[in-house]
Enzyme design. Sequence first.
Site: not given
Ligand code: NAD
Ligand code: GLY
Length: 367
Positions: A122, A227, A237, A241, A245, A248
């Site tokens: 939880r 942020k 949101e 918030r 987007n 997006h």
């Molecule tokens: P990711 O986590 O897939 O990382 C991209 C690639 O880079 C992966 O192949 C990873 O193995 C590699 N990588 C990571 N760090 C590295 C490093 N230091 N050196 C070499 N390689 C490295 O992608 P991302 O772009 O970081 O994140 C995208 C995800 O984030 C999506 O799923 C998206 O929905 C999510 N997201 C969430 C929020 C939120 O508020 N929670 C906001 C924006 C995006």
């Molecule tokens: N990346 C969008 C949010 O954090 O709300």
Amino acid sequence: MSRIVAVSGAGFRPYEVVIGPNLIEAIGQWPELRPGRAVAVVSDQTVFGLHGERVMAGLEASGARVHAVQVPPGEASKSFGTLEQVLDALLGHGLDRSSLVVALGGGVIGDLAGLAAALFMRGIDFIQVPTTLLAQVDSSVGGKTAIDTPRGKNLVGAFHQPRRVVADTGVLRTLPDRQLRSGWAEMLKHGLLADAAYFDVLAAIGDPVGVDDTALAEAIEQSVRIKAAVVGADEREAGQRALLNLGHTFGHALEAELGFDESLLTHGEAVALGCVLAFGYSAGEGLCAEAEVERVATAMQAAGLPTRLSDVGAFKADALLDRMADDKKAEGGRLTLVLARRIGEAFVARDVEAARVRAFLKAAGAT
Ligand code: NAD
Ligand code: GLY
């Protein structure tokens, strides 16, 4: 030197985002790490291979009992199946309600491990150790955690704020250039939606590849400040918030049309083009000056990011519109878009007429 940004809001326990070099080695110093505390480092195989050993050693220096849980890299790991494997591994390692999850990786790992921490017994504590630029400036801050389902991205999740974010800028040295530029797109977005002076700083840097460490750390700090302010005012949101987007809804439609194939279009690239389109649509509606669209496109292009539909592929306006209406940011079938009055001032527009967006997309090169 490390920089600290405080994140606080009415509905959650405040926490710090620590930004700087060599933080991974010293990660055991933080009060969340205690002798005997069971800790699970959730990471992807790529990131763990590059940085896992140093993180494990840093955590073990605190006297904590540290276990590693690795999943395959990539968006496909944000699934029910992988979530179940992670939760099972936490149980298998004997974690309990007083244990800690450390999310070591990009946004995929932050979202997956954060959701696992939200669900495990939880809800237990977790620390974000973001390793992509995108994760350091965006996904690790604000408490959104989620997995995808075959019906769409991020549809199953929870708000679960981390206890701390440790953004070690040194890990960005191993990040591929394309990933660095994708994170930069989200930083430009922060300037576009809330801070024109910050946008100018980023635009003056141009290409983030090769930027010096101090300038990069300063920019990360400013993005996190933007942020944190938005999240602090509106964690769930209910209003403000949604400004995050910007770019997006257009960007998501492009990603969806390309089957979320990161080799064709990364999330950051989609956001870059989406921001140009959002400003373009705003200018077409007389909401902002045409010159602003040029400034946005110039900054994105200088950073090696796409600015025209034709940079990315061939698109049908109706298909994009269907995707935009599918987007969970569209309410009750109406189109909701984040639009702009000028650089640094975005707003949420509800009831946007689909026919006008269709005409705009056709003028922008969709068929
Ligand atoms: P990711 O986590 O897939 O990382 C991209 C690639 O880079 C992966 O192949 C990873 O193995 C590699 N990588 C990571 N760090 C590295 C490093 N230091 N050196 C070499 N390689 C490295 O992608 P991302 O772009 O970081 O994140 C995208 C995800 O984030 C999506 O799923 C998206 O929905 C999510 N997201 C969430 C929020 C939120 O508020 N929670 C906001 C924006 C995006
Ligand atoms: N990346 C969008 C949010 O954090 O709300």
